[in-house]
Design an enzyme around this catalytic site. Structure first.
Site, PDB file in Angstrom:
ATOM      1  N   HIS A 154      -1.263   7.685   4.770  1.00 36.32           N
ATOM      2  CA  HIS A 154      -2.280   8.060   3.777  1.00 36.32           C
ATOM      3  C   HIS A 154      -3.599   7.294   3.990  1.00 36.32           C
ATOM      4  O   HIS A 154      -4.248   6.887   3.039  1.00 36.32           O
ATOM      5  CB  HIS A 154      -1.738   7.936   2.352  1.00 36.32           C
ATOM      6  CG  HIS A 154      -1.230   6.572   1.973  1.00 36.32           C
ATOM      7  ND1 HIS A 154      -0.133   6.377   1.176  1.00 36.32           N
ATOM      8  CD2 HIS A 154      -1.691   5.336   2.258  1.00 36.32           C
ATOM      9  CE1 HIS A 154       0.073   5.090   1.002  1.00 36.32           C
ATOM     10  NE2 HIS A 154      -0.878   4.426   1.646  1.00 36.32           N
ATOM     11  N   HIS A 157      -3.598   1.285  -4.581  1.00 38.66           N
ATOM     12  CA  HIS A 157      -4.310   0.239  -3.840  1.00 38.66           C
ATOM     13  C   HIS A 157      -5.368  -0.372  -4.751  1.00 38.66           C
ATOM     14  O   HIS A 157      -6.557  -0.128  -4.583  1.00 38.66           O
ATOM     15  CB  HIS A 157      -4.998   0.813  -2.606  1.00 38.66           C
ATOM     16  CG  HIS A 157      -4.080   1.561  -1.678  1.00 38.66           C
ATOM     17  ND1 HIS A 157      -3.608   2.823  -1.954  1.00 38.66           N
ATOM     18  CD2 HIS A 157      -3.551   1.219  -0.485  1.00 38.66           C
ATOM     19  CE1 HIS A 157      -2.838   3.225  -0.952  1.00 38.66           C
ATOM     20  NE2 HIS A 157      -2.783   2.275  -0.053  1.00 38.66           N
ATOM     21  N   HIS A 187       0.589  -0.814  10.908  1.00 41.44           N
ATOM     22  CA  HIS A 187      -0.818  -1.211  10.789  1.00 41.44           C
ATOM     23  C   HIS A 187      -0.927  -2.555  10.090  1.00 41.44           C
ATOM     24  O   HIS A 187      -0.074  -2.922   9.291  1.00 41.44           O
ATOM     25  CB  HIS A 187      -1.673  -0.155  10.095  1.00 41.44           C
ATOM     26  CG  HIS A 187      -1.386   0.129   8.641  1.00 41.44           C
ATOM     27  ND1 HIS A 187      -0.149   0.521   8.161  1.00 41.44           N
ATOM     28  CD2 HIS A 187      -2.192   0.094   7.550  1.00 41.44           C
ATOM     29  CE1 HIS A 187      -0.225   0.735   6.854  1.00 41.44           C
ATOM     30  NE2 HIS A 187      -1.448   0.466   6.448  1.00 41.44           N
ATOM     31  N   GLU A 241       4.689  -0.583   4.140  1.00 39.33           N
ATOM     32  CA  GLU A 241       4.646   0.648   3.320  1.00 39.33           C
ATOM     33  C   GLU A 241       5.743   1.641   3.698  1.00 39.33           C
ATOM     34  O   GLU A 241       6.100   2.528   2.907  1.00 39.33           O
ATOM     35  CB  GLU A 241       3.302   1.362   3.494  1.00 39.33           C
ATOM     36  CG  GLU A 241       2.133   0.676   2.846  1.00 39.33           C
ATOM     37  CD  GLU A 241       0.809   1.367   3.154  1.00 39.33           C
ATOM     38  OE1 GLU A 241      -0.177   0.998   2.530  1.00 39.33           O
ATOM     39  OE2 GLU A 241       0.759   2.260   4.030  1.00 39.33           O
TER      40      GLU A 241
END
Lengths: 280, 129
Positions: A12, A59, A193, A240
């Site tokens: 996302h 977030h 990431h 995540e």
């Protein structure tokens, strides 16, 4: 009776939303990313699910550090698009399915998953970018959404095993909902990431591809990945990926892979995407 | 105290634990306030005055003024909260990430295009792998 028909996983990355919002989706950099979702957009237009249970993380948009719910479920009529520091994305408000969401909340809590119940919440790129990737530009999303927010911002997130079991509980809860609804479960975020510190930019393609391989068939490996292994191998934000296991748990045994896409990079991130159909 | 020896063993990485969340609470809550466009305008117009409205340490305020993201993280900042600062500055996540690595934006972007940073040698300090 309601039934879980399929599952989708996707990264996302916020820059994907920005690329779409600023008409940069056909550039040399971004076109390959969007090409990876073309088949999926056509597939979902045929499938026409009634509801998506969308597992994502906030977030620092709806949840500050005042309170950090590990698992939360959105029971509101609608979810406005959050301002993340550059104005809200120009995408439609997300419509909820409060009746199903309240049923899920009740069923999950009574089955040992202590959900935080949300009656008002703005949603950020964690939810809106997967919607854009699957439905493209639109004036109105063609599906109702039950957001399930998982804390992956403050360590520790829930374990992969716990997320998988939440998925299994979601499956039972959906199957006990009396209305005839076609429901998909989406797991978002990842893949490898790291966005912070001198190690920022970490990508681990062998880890990601092994993860994609194990999303069908036996789930023992995926469920056993420890937090320290995610951090070391997939980067501090790659953790995540535990959210993908909620989707996997909800699909039952031996789902079938219909679509698989993997691309490096989108901004700082490895993009991974799967479409799986649920076992009968 | 939880045992964070494994978490502190990852090169170039700060894991945002409950203890760091406590340390950085006001820094991160200040960042959260930048969701409001009026606050963004006030912050950009007079950064010092805006920061002085928050019970942050002087070190935290200086790190924000210097846009030193590694320093902000060392002082309890969380990257998703700090993202509100560089969004307010009109900078991309890739530009901010590059600034934490000591690389130029161009070199960092090129590294990403070539598959990103390999985890080889960056998994564990004590095990050297």
């Amino acid at each position: 009776m309601a039934r879980i028909t399929a599952g989708v996983t996707t990264s996302h990355v916020p820059a994907i939303g920005a690329a779409l919002d600023h008409d940069n989706d056909t550039t040399e950099y971004w076109a390959p990313v969007f090409a990876g979702y073309k088949w999926s957009q056509e597939w979902i237009a045929e499938e026409r699910p009634d509801v998506v249970i969308l597992v994502y993380n906030d977030h620092a948009s709806a949840f500050s550090l005042e309170m950090i719910p590990t698992f939360a479920i959105g029971c509101a009529d609608e979810f406005p698009i959050a301002d993340e520091g550059f104005g809200p994305r120009p995408v439609p408000t997300v419509l909820g399915h409060p009746d199903l969401a309240c049923h899920l909340a009740q069923s999950l809590i009574l089955n040992e998953f202590d959900m935080t119940v949300i009656n008002q919440m703005a949603v950020d790129h964690g939810l809106s970018v997967p919607m854009s990737l699957m439905f493209g530009r639109t004036d109105a999303w063609p599906v109702r959404v039950v957001p399930i927010a998982v804390n992956v911002v403050q360590f520790p997130p829930p374990t992969g095993e716990r997320c998988f079991k939440l998925g299994q509980a979601i499956r039972r809860a959906v199957q006990s909902y009396p209305e005839d609804l076609s429901v998909q479960v989406w797991g978002t975020g990842g893949m490898s990431h790291q966005l912070q510190g001198p190690r920022a930019g970490l990508i681990n393609q062998p880890f990601d591809n092994a993860f994609l391989d194990h999303m069908t068939g036996d789930t023992t490996y995926l469920r056993s990945i420890s937090h320290i292994e995610y951090l070391r191998e997939a980067g501090s934000e790659g953790i995540e990926l535990v959210m993908w296991l909620v989707m996997r748990g909800a699909l039952g045994e031996n789902p079938t892979e219909l679509q698989r896409f993997y691309h490096v990079p989108a901004s700082n991130t490895a993009v991974g995407h799967l479409v799986l159909t649920a076992s009968k | 105290m939880p045992d964070d020896s494994d978490l502190d063993d990852i090169p170039g990485t700060t894991v945002f634990t409950a203890a760091r969340s406590h340390q950085g609470f006001h820094l991160n809550q200040f960042c959260m306030s930048l969701k409001d466009p009026q606050n963004r305008t006030r912050f950009l117009r007079d950064t010092r005055a805006y920061l002085d409205e928050w019970p942050m340490t002087e070190q935290q305020k200086q790190a924000v003024i210097n846009r030193d993201y590694n320093a902000m993280i060392a002082l309890g900042g969380n990257i998703y909260f700090l993202a509100k600062i560089f969004a307010t500055d009109g900078l991309s996540f890739q530009t901010a990430a590059a600034s934490m690595t000591g690389m130029t934006v161009e070199a960092y972007a090129a590294m990403m295009l070539h598959g990103g940073r390999s985890p080889e040698g960056l998994r564990s300090i004590r095990e050297g792998r």
